[in-house]
Each structure stands twice: as C-alpha cells, then as structure tokens.
Design a protein around this motif. Structure first.
Motif, PDB file in Angstrom:
ATOM      1  N   LYS A   1       6.524   1.570 -15.945  1.00 24.17           N
ATOM      2  CA  LYS A   1       7.041   0.308 -16.503  1.00 24.17           C
ATOM      3  C   LYS A   1       8.429   0.783 -17.291  1.00 24.17           C
ATOM      4  N   ARG A   2       8.558   1.921 -17.931  1.00 25.99           N
ATOM      5  CA  ARG A   2       9.496   2.244 -18.791  1.00 25.99           C
ATOM      6  C   ARG A   2      10.697   2.733 -17.478  1.00 25.99           C
ATOM      7  N   GLN A   3      10.359   3.188 -16.526  1.00 24.27           N
ATOM      8  CA  GLN A   3      11.516   3.416 -15.520  1.00 24.27           C
ATOM      9  C   GLN A   3      12.057   2.167 -15.048  1.00 24.27           C
ATOM     10  N   LEU A   4      11.155   1.083 -14.861  1.00 24.17           N
ATOM     11  CA  LEU A   4      11.702   0.156 -14.041  1.00 24.17           C
ATOM     12  C   LEU A   4      12.618  -0.896 -15.017  1.00 24.17           C
ATOM     13  N   GLU A   5      12.795  -0.390 -16.419  1.00 26.77           N
ATOM     14  CA  GLU A   5      13.459  -0.967 -17.205  1.00 26.77           C
ATOM     15  C   GLU A   5      14.926  -0.633 -17.357  1.00 26.77           C
ATOM     16  N   THR A   6      15.170   0.716 -16.804  1.00 23.93           N
ATOM     17  CA  THR A   6      16.149   1.295 -16.887  1.00 23.93           C
ATOM     18  C   THR A   6      16.840   1.764 -15.414  1.00 23.93           C
ATOM     19  N   LEU A   7      15.955   2.390 -14.553  1.00 28.11           N
ATOM     20  CA  LEU A   7      16.610   2.389 -13.288  1.00 28.11           C
ATOM     21  C   LEU A   7      15.387   2.689 -12.228  1.00 28.11           C
ATOM     22  N   PRO A   8      15.423   1.479 -11.523  1.00 28.30           N
ATOM     23  CA  PRO A   8      14.351   1.486 -10.436  1.00 28.30           C
ATOM     24  C   PRO A   8      14.663   2.375  -9.372  1.00 28.30           C
ATOM     25  N   HIS A   9      16.028   2.366  -8.801  1.00 28.44           N
ATOM     26  CA  HIS A   9      16.204   3.168  -7.655  1.00 28.44           C
ATOM     27  C   HIS A   9      17.685   3.818  -7.630  1.00 28.44           C
ATOM     28  N   VAL A  10      18.000   4.759  -6.944  1.00 34.50           N
ATOM     29  CA  VAL A  10      19.364   5.122  -6.932  1.00 34.50           C
ATOM     30  C   VAL A  10      19.375   6.108  -5.809  1.00 34.50           C
ATOM     31  N   MET A  11      20.446   5.790  -4.733  1.00 40.18           N
ATOM     32  CA  MET A  11      20.589   6.733  -3.687  1.00 40.18           C
ATOM     33  C   MET A  11      20.600   8.220  -4.206  1.00 40.18           C
ATOM     34  N   LEU A  12      20.007   9.094  -3.566  1.00 44.35           N
ATOM     35  CA  LEU A  12      20.349  10.751  -3.802  1.00 44.35           C
ATOM     36  C   LEU A  12      21.562  11.238  -3.071  1.00 44.35           C
ATOM     37  N   GLY A  13      22.147  10.358  -2.363  1.00 43.51           N
ATOM     38  CA  GLY A  13      23.538  10.679  -1.603  1.00 43.51           C
ATOM     39  C   GLY A  13      24.791  10.871  -2.659  1.00 43.51           C
ATOM     40  N   GLY A  14      24.953  12.004  -3.186  1.00 40.94           N
ATOM     41  CA  GLY A  14      25.940  12.431  -4.043  1.00 40.94           C
ATOM     42  C   GLY A  14      25.496  11.868  -5.513  1.00 40.94           C
ATOM     43  N   LEU A  15      24.394  11.373  -6.043  1.00 37.97           N
ATOM     44  CA  LEU A  15      23.959  10.957  -7.114  1.00 37.97           C
ATOM     45  C   LEU A  15      22.502  11.260  -7.574  1.00 37.97           C
TER      46      LEU A  15
ATOM     47  N   ASN B   1      12.736   8.111  -4.980  1.00 37.15           N
ATOM     48  CA  ASN B   1      12.867   6.843  -5.715  1.00 37.15           C
ATOM     49  C   ASN B   1      12.513   7.175  -7.196  1.00 37.15           C
ATOM     50  N   ALA B   2      13.263   6.405  -8.048  1.00 33.44           N
ATOM     51  CA  ALA B   2      13.091   6.868  -9.528  1.00 33.44           C
ATOM     52  C   ALA B   2      11.602   6.235 -10.005  1.00 33.44           C
ATOM     53  N   LEU B   3      11.202   5.164  -9.515  1.00 33.02           N
ATOM     54  CA  LEU B   3       9.883   4.596  -9.878  1.00 33.02           C
ATOM     55  C   LEU B   3       8.773   5.636  -9.445  1.00 33.02           C
ATOM     56  N   ALA B   4       8.923   6.078  -8.250  1.00 35.65           N
ATOM     57  CA  ALA B   4       7.868   6.874  -7.480  1.00 35.65           C
ATOM     58  C   ALA B   4       7.985   8.166  -8.185  1.00 35.65           C
ATOM     59  N   CYS B   5       9.220   8.664  -8.420  1.00 35.20           N
ATOM     60  CA  CYS B   5       9.313   9.928  -9.265  1.00 35.20           C
ATOM     61  C   CYS B   5       8.587  10.057 -10.650  1.00 35.20           C
TER      62      CYS B   5
END
Length: 433
Positions: A75-89, A314-318
């Motif tokens: 829940k905390r992660q969902l409020e800030t960043l659910p996902h972002v590509m790991l290609g260069g980020l 994936n940020a939520l999964a991690c």
C-alpha cells in the motif's frame, strides 16, 4: 463476501465462458471453485465454506494470506510509485531487494536479474549460460537435466523437464533436445553421469537441477551429497551449475533459508520465485555468480545480456518481496518448517501400511504420500473438499506444502484428510497392486 449469491453466480457463469485455466481440459473439467477472500491459512469459497489451503497457492503463500506487514508495504509503495521501467531507470525497492538477496545467498551469488515468473527466470538462466560461453569465445548450447525434473512451461524450460514422465511429452521433438540423465544418487548413477559428461561435456553450457527436492516431477528427494557430486563434475568439465530453487527456496525444506546453503554447494546461477513475495505479487529472480557476471562485463555492447521483461523489478512486487524478507529475517520460518515436518512425519506415518501406498516421505514443510498409480483427480479433489481442505494432487502423488505459519490444529486437519483419502483410495484401487 461482496454482492449477492446471484451476482456471485453471474460473474462465475460469464467468466467460465472465457477463462482458459492452467493444466485443465476445459471441455470435461468441473467448474472451478470461486474464491472470494483469503486470510491466514484459509480460503473462503463462494458458498461460504472456509477450507484450509494445503498447497499455499502453489507454494507461494509462505507467511499465510494477507499478512499485514506485506499488505502495508505494498500500500505504501502504491501511493508513491507502482512501477517504472528498469531500462535506464531504477527505484529503491529493486535496488534494496537485489542487495538483500546477495547478502542472504551463499558464496558470490551477488548479481540479481529480475523477471515476473519462475519459468521466465529459468529461461533467463539458460540464456545467460549460453551467452556466458559465447562471450568467452566458446559455443556450448546444450543443457543437462534430470529425470523427474521440472523447470517450467515455456518452450526452453520444457526442454530441460523430464521428457517422458512429465506433462510436456506432447512437445517431444518440438522443443530443443537436451541431455537427460538420472541424478547421481549412488556410485552407479554417478558413473553413468560421468560417462555422459565425458561424451558431451564440450557441448554442455550448464547442468540444471532442483536442489534437494524435485517438485512437480513427483516430490522426489535427494541428499546434499548428490549436489556435491554435481558441483565436482561440473567443475571437472567446465559446465555451469544452475540451481532452480523456485520451489525449495525460502525455508520450505526446514534446513536453511535456501537449499544451496543447506547443502553447502554454491551454484553458478540460481533461480527464485514463488515465496519471494509471500504469495502476493508475481516476481522472480535469476541470480548469477561473479564469474558469470564478469563474462558480460565488457566495453562491447553486444556482450550485454539482451533481455528485459517489461515489468521486471516491478516496484509493488519488490516492495512485497522486501517485506517478505523482513518476515523471514524476524520470524522463525525455518523453525516453523521443522515443526511442520515433525508433525507431518508422525501424522502421515499410518498411511505407509496401506495397500497401494509406495512411500510416505517428509522434508520440512513438504509431506508426501505416493500411491502405486494415478488416482481420479476429480474424485480426490472432491473428497479433500468434503473434509474441509484444499489439496491438489498430481498423478499418483498426494502432498501438502502448507503456509509455514500454519498451526498444529490446522495442519492436523490436512494430515487427517490425506490419510483418510489415501485409505479410501486404497480400499477402492489399492488391493492387488
């Protein structure tokens, strides 16, 4: 439960016309059971029944369902960043998780490549092994795997599953042919494997094995010495050694957090999934040793590992996985698995004397009753449901792999159901075997 019984039936009826379920002949299979919620070790069904989940949703829900620590982290992660590509980020949860896995794993297993599923993590391991040799200027494109082994359902992983005994025999001749051997569990099988490697070692990129327990191939156990033999033979012939710990990782054996640590054998590549996120979100990891990673460390872009699952890391999964690791570190899951194993051994022992029972075996949070031949899957599952448990036998194997947080009374309900159903199967089919 939300909605009325009629609404409930409506979504089930509509979905049944469109859902294509796994490992299921859709024409003849009975209607799947609607699950409306889960908590602890129980699944709540659409008709109001609550059943003890004896397989932890295919071995994922190690901490039980809806553990508040994991829920809050997601829940905390969902409020800030659910996902972002790991290609260069990159993001904090993936970086923290990679570092934590590297610290927990033995030896120099310290380079972590994320993906979304166990099968894909094995695909990546195989691809990594082939390119390891290509980057070193040598062409090795075959793999050695073992009878009763299972590593996934994608095409390349099917090629390292048991070609005859497993579920993928239909694809024999379609998937790439690999070298299949018996595990070196004794002097004779060790000699046969040594001869195979002597003949094919120059072609073998890697040897892949499920350490200590071959899961979906029949819950077959082997000892640490078998893995030490494999390590020695791989070193002798230069092949990489891959441990598929998707099933046994994260305390399931009751011996250590990871089977490789329990066996004191460090593979070159290791795969993880299932209990990694505590059964909440899909995530897998392919972890490479420093030696393997350094074969890709180069000024030439062509020597990079050209693989990139869209949702990798994936940020939520991690976040779920980091919370799951918190629980493995702060709560005694290994001790719980050992306690489960002790109760399984005592409770399942009466089944050993039943006609038609080949074996009863236990390792940590894994309990198995092996029958002489296939049972009727629909009858078996229904009988277990009648007894208030969800168990999903495969072939002639009745087994349980419950959440590691299960209490003694709930575990007793599972073991009583297993022994009862084994006895009924024995009365119907076991005589004269």
């Amino acid at each position: 439960m939300t909605g009325t019984a009629g609404e409930h039936l409506a979504w089930l009826e509509e979905g049944q016309r469109h859902l294509w379920l796994p490992y299921t002949q859709m024409k003849t299979a009975p209607r799947p059971l609607p699950v409306v919620s889960a908590e602890g070790v129980r699944l709540r069904l659409g008709d109001g029944r609550a059943v003890v989940d004896g397989v932890a949703s295919w071995w994922t829900a190690a901490h039980g369902y809806r553990h508040p620590h994991i829920e809050q982290a997601v829940k905390r992660q969902l409020e800030t960043l659910p996902h972002v590509m790991l290609g260069g980020l990159v993001h904090e949860q993936a970086a923290r998780l990679a570092a934590r896995l590297a610290r927990l794993l033995p030896g120099d297993l310290d380079h972590v490549f994320f993906s979304e599923s166990g099968s894909v993590s094995v695909e990546i391991a195989l691809k990594m092994a082939v390119q390891y040799w290509l980057n070193r200027g040598e062409r090795r494109t075959r793999f050695l795997s073992f009878a009763k082994g299972y590593h996934g359902d994608t095409f390349m992983t099917m090629s390292v599953c048991d070609p005859d005994e497993g579920m993928h025999a239909l694809f024999r001749g379609v998937v790439p042919e690999q070298v299949i051997a018996d595990l070196p569990v004794d002097a004779d099988s060790e000699a046969r494997l040594a001869a195979l490697l002597a003949a094919h070692g120059h072609e073998i990129a890697a040897v892949i094995v499920e350490p200590l327990v071959q899961g979906a191939g029949g819950m077959k156990f082997h000892d640490a010495e078998t893995l030490r033999r494999l390590r020695t033979m791989c070193d002798r012939h230069g092949a990489l050694l891959i441990f598929d710990e998707i099933f046994v990782g994260f305390a399931r054996t009751g011996l250590d957090l990871f089977a490789c640590a329990a066996a004191d054998v460090v593979p070159d590549i290791l795969t993880l999934s299932k209990a990694l996120t505590g059964g909440t979100l899909p995530l897998a990891a392919t972890v490479a040793s420093r030696k393997v990673f350094e074969a890709f460390w180069d000024d030439d872009p062509a020597r990079a590992l050209m693989h990139g699952p869209t949702y990798m890391g994936n940020a939520l999964a991690c976040a779920a996985a980091n919370a799951s690791l918190d629980l493995f570190e702060s709560e005694d899951r290994i001790g719980q698995a050992r306690a489960i194993g002790a109760q399984l051994a005592a409770d399942l022992e009466p089944a050993r004397a039943l006609p038609g029972v080949v074996d009863v075996r236990v390792l940590g949070g894994i309990g198995v009753i092996e029958l002489t031949r296939l049972g009727d899957p629909a009858w078996l599952k229904q009988r277990f449901l009648d007894l208030g448990v969800w168990l999903r036998p495969f072939g002639n194997i009745l087994y349980t792999t419950p959440p590691l947080t299960i209490g003694a009374d709930d575990l007793r309900q599972l073991t009583k159901a297993l022994v009862t159903v084994a006895g009924e199967w024995s009365a119907r089919f076991g005589k004269g075997e």
